[in-house]
Design an enzyme around this catalytic site. Sequence first.
Site, mmCIF file in Angstrom:
data_model
loop_
_atom_site.group_PDB
_atom_site.id
_atom_site.type_symbol
_atom_site.label_atom_id
_atom_site.label_comp_id
_atom_site.label_asym_id
_atom_site.label_seq_id
_atom_site.Cartn_x
_atom_site.Cartn_y
_atom_site.Cartn_z
ATOM 1 N N ASP A 190 -16.236 -27.847 -25.337
ATOM 2 C CA ASP A 190 -16.306 -26.556 -24.682
ATOM 3 C C ASP A 190 -16.134 -26.878 -23.177
ATOM 4 O O ASP A 190 -15.366 -26.121 -22.441
ATOM 5 C CB ASP A 190 -17.742 -26.213 -25.031
ATOM 6 C CG ASP A 190 -17.843 -25.448 -26.456
ATOM 7 O OD1 ASP A 190 -16.726 -24.772 -26.953
ATOM 8 O OD2 ASP A 190 -19.224 -25.429 -26.855
ATOM 9 N N LYS A 211 -25.348 -26.242 -32.583
ATOM 10 C CA LYS A 211 -24.592 -27.097 -31.357
ATOM 11 C C LYS A 211 -25.375 -28.073 -30.764
ATOM 12 O O LYS A 211 -25.207 -29.423 -30.660
ATOM 13 C CB LYS A 211 -24.125 -26.162 -30.337
ATOM 14 C CG LYS A 211 -22.671 -25.801 -30.781
ATOM 15 C CD LYS A 211 -22.044 -25.078 -29.447
ATOM 16 C CE LYS A 211 -20.975 -24.191 -29.925
ATOM 17 N NZ LYS A 211 -20.041 -23.648 -28.682
ATOM 18 N N ASN A 258 -30.055 -16.713 -11.586
ATOM 19 C CA ASN A 258 -30.561 -16.070 -12.691
ATOM 20 C C ASN A 258 -31.574 -14.987 -12.721
ATOM 21 O O ASN A 258 -32.359 -15.042 -11.800
ATOM 22 C CB ASN A 258 -31.038 -17.311 -13.690
ATOM 23 C CG ASN A 258 -30.844 -17.025 -15.332
ATOM 24 O OD1 ASN A 258 -29.955 -16.403 -15.913
ATOM 25 N ND2 ASN A 258 -31.946 -17.110 -15.755
ATOM 26 N N THR A 286 -14.160 -16.539 -36.472
ATOM 27 C CA THR A 286 -13.546 -17.562 -35.676
ATOM 28 C C THR A 286 -12.034 -17.489 -35.351
ATOM 29 O O THR A 286 -11.595 -16.985 -36.195
ATOM 30 C CB THR A 286 -13.755 -19.026 -36.445
ATOM 31 O OG1 THR A 286 -13.238 -19.901 -35.653
ATOM 32 C CG2 THR A 286 -13.266 -19.045 -37.734
ATOM 33 N N LEU A 287 -11.581 -17.748 -34.197
ATOM 34 C CA LEU A 287 -10.178 -17.972 -33.886
ATOM 35 C C LEU A 287 -9.675 -19.177 -33.980
ATOM 36 O O LEU A 287 -8.774 -19.631 -33.706
ATOM 37 C CB LEU A 287 -10.046 -17.307 -32.504
ATOM 38 C CG LEU A 287 -10.260 -15.883 -32.239
ATOM 39 C CD1 LEU A 287 -10.082 -15.547 -30.868
ATOM 40 C CD2 LEU A 287 -9.392 -15.001 -32.793
ATOM 41 N N TYR A 323 -14.205 -13.395 -23.305
ATOM 42 C CA TYR A 323 -12.768 -13.077 -23.478
ATOM 43 C C TYR A 323 -12.683 -11.934 -24.233
ATOM 44 O O TYR A 323 -11.337 -11.402 -24.510
ATOM 45 C CB TYR A 323 -11.934 -14.274 -24.031
ATOM 46 C CG TYR A 323 -12.435 -14.917 -25.318
ATOM 47 C CD1 TYR A 323 -12.275 -14.044 -26.469
ATOM 48 C CD2 TYR A 323 -13.244 -16.050 -25.124
ATOM 49 C CE1 TYR A 323 -12.790 -14.685 -27.704
ATOM 50 C CE2 TYR A 323 -13.749 -16.385 -26.467
ATOM 51 C CZ TYR A 323 -13.449 -15.783 -27.615
ATOM 52 O OH TYR A 323 -14.048 -16.282 -28.922
HETATM 53 P P1 ATR Z 1 -25.968 -18.320 -24.044
HETATM 54 O O1 ATR Z 1 -26.563 -19.304 -24.924
HETATM 55 O O2 ATR Z 1 -24.748 -17.639 -24.686
HETATM 56 O O3 ATR Z 1 -25.863 -18.775 -22.540
HETATM 57 P P2 ATR Z 1 -28.719 -17.257 -23.615
HETATM 58 O O4 ATR Z 1 -29.009 -18.548 -23.723
HETATM 59 O O5 ATR Z 1 -29.395 -16.148 -24.454
HETATM 60 O O6 ATR Z 1 -27.054 -17.178 -23.980
HETATM 61 O O7 ATR Z 1 -28.526 -16.738 -22.057
HETATM 62 C C1 ATR Z 1 -28.308 -15.536 -21.687
HETATM 63 C C2 ATR Z 1 -27.803 -15.519 -20.141
HETATM 64 O O8 ATR Z 1 -27.466 -14.011 -19.700
HETATM 65 C C3 ATR Z 1 -29.305 -15.691 -19.564
HETATM 66 O O9 ATR Z 1 -28.725 -16.394 -18.153
HETATM 67 C C4 ATR Z 1 -29.675 -14.271 -19.259
HETATM 68 O O10 ATR Z 1 -30.583 -14.229 -18.227
HETATM 69 P P3 ATR Z 1 -32.397 -14.622 -18.455
HETATM 70 O O11 ATR Z 1 -32.407 -16.161 -18.601
HETATM 71 O O12 ATR Z 1 -32.964 -14.163 -17.215
HETATM 72 O O13 ATR Z 1 -32.511 -13.817 -19.531
HETATM 73 C C5 ATR Z 1 -28.510 -13.583 -19.004
HETATM 74 N N1 ATR Z 1 -28.610 -12.082 -19.143
HETATM 75 C C6 ATR Z 1 -28.611 -11.555 -20.469
HETATM 76 N N2 ATR Z 1 -28.802 -10.189 -20.064
HETATM 77 C C7 ATR Z 1 -28.808 -9.908 -18.933
HETATM 78 C C8 ATR Z 1 -29.080 -8.836 -17.994
HETATM 79 N N3 ATR Z 1 -29.022 -7.514 -18.654
HETATM 80 N N4 ATR Z 1 -29.336 -8.886 -16.729
HETATM 81 C C9 ATR Z 1 -29.144 -10.236 -16.277
HETATM 82 N N5 ATR Z 1 -28.849 -11.396 -16.975
HETATM 83 C C10 ATR Z 1 -28.795 -11.398 -18.278
#
Ligand code: ATR
Length: 291
Positions: free
Chosen positions: A107, A71, A155, A20-21, A229
């Site tokens: 956030d 969370k 998405n 953590t930062l 970041y």
């Molecule tokens: P977070 O809580 O950080 O948002 P998450 O719920 O795992 O993490 O969501 C990751 C996001 O990145 C999702 O929108 C995911 O798309 P999918 O819903 O189709 O899985 C997207 N994502 C991750 N890897 C991807 C990839 N290689 N190409 C396109 N979208 C990707």
Amino acid sequence: MEINGKTRTCGLIGNPVEHTLSPIIHNTLAELFGHNLVYVPFPVKEGGLAEAVAGASALQLLGLNVTVPYKSDVIPFLRKVDSLAASIGAVNTLVSIPGGYKGYNTDMEGLYRAMMTEGIRLADEEIILLGAGGASRAVAYLCAVKGAKRVYLLNRTVDRAKQVAKEVNASVEREVIVPVALSDYDSLPERKLLAIQGTSVGLSPHEDQAVIEDEAFYRRVHTGFDLIYSPWETRFMKLVKKNGGQAYNGLKMLLYQGVIAYELWNGVKVSDQEAQIVYDKLKARFAGPSD
Ligand code: ATR
């Protein structure tokens, strides 16, 4: 600062918390304000969340941040939940109130304030939002609540985008979120829009990846805001810049989620100058170019 009998404690609960930062943010602010306060990480093992919140309350900790994976799980253990956090279904800041804690989502307020300081507006804007995971879902709520005209939610798994759109649109009672399959980005309006990158693609160590590679997409972006970041400049940001847009990373979002939590805990207002001092300290952690 001398730690003594009157020192108040704030901290972070999550698992893991080692990277953590947040201690940099809060301990720097405490120093700037001359507050007798320390901020420390508290790792909470699986199954220990209820006890952690009850224990924090018993110890009269002034406030806590909450990170992955708690969370959403923390909500049942709170006395009150702020309305934005309740609609998002995720809390990252607990503020001590009589008998327990009230939960907030700084956030999203932090993202909003970071954008405001960069002159990026959400109200009445058409916005492209990449991703429909936990982070993007919260951003979709933020855009809707702050009066965005339309949000194209792209998405890879289009059903997930449809689900988020359904939830958010029902919550704000207007059709603001439009779900789009990631591969259909060509169907977006030809105008230049704000694009917010909320997927995990491009996160270190996969710095060479962007969720969309086609430069034709980036020609439709006047401003790109990546929630990531690390790396300092993601491939998404590079592609935005290459095609004439302005690009920002997520460090100011991290900064302002902390600043807002600090304000809630201490009843103060952090000035732009004070925030900049904290930002410079955070930025020193990255070997990125200056801005
Ligand atoms: P977070 O809580 O950080 O948002 P998450 O719920 O795992 O993490 O969501 C990751 C996001 O990145 C999702 O929108 C995911 O798309 P999918 O819903 O189709 O899985 C997207 N994502 C991750 N890897 C991807 C990839 N290689 N190409 C396109 N979208 C990707």
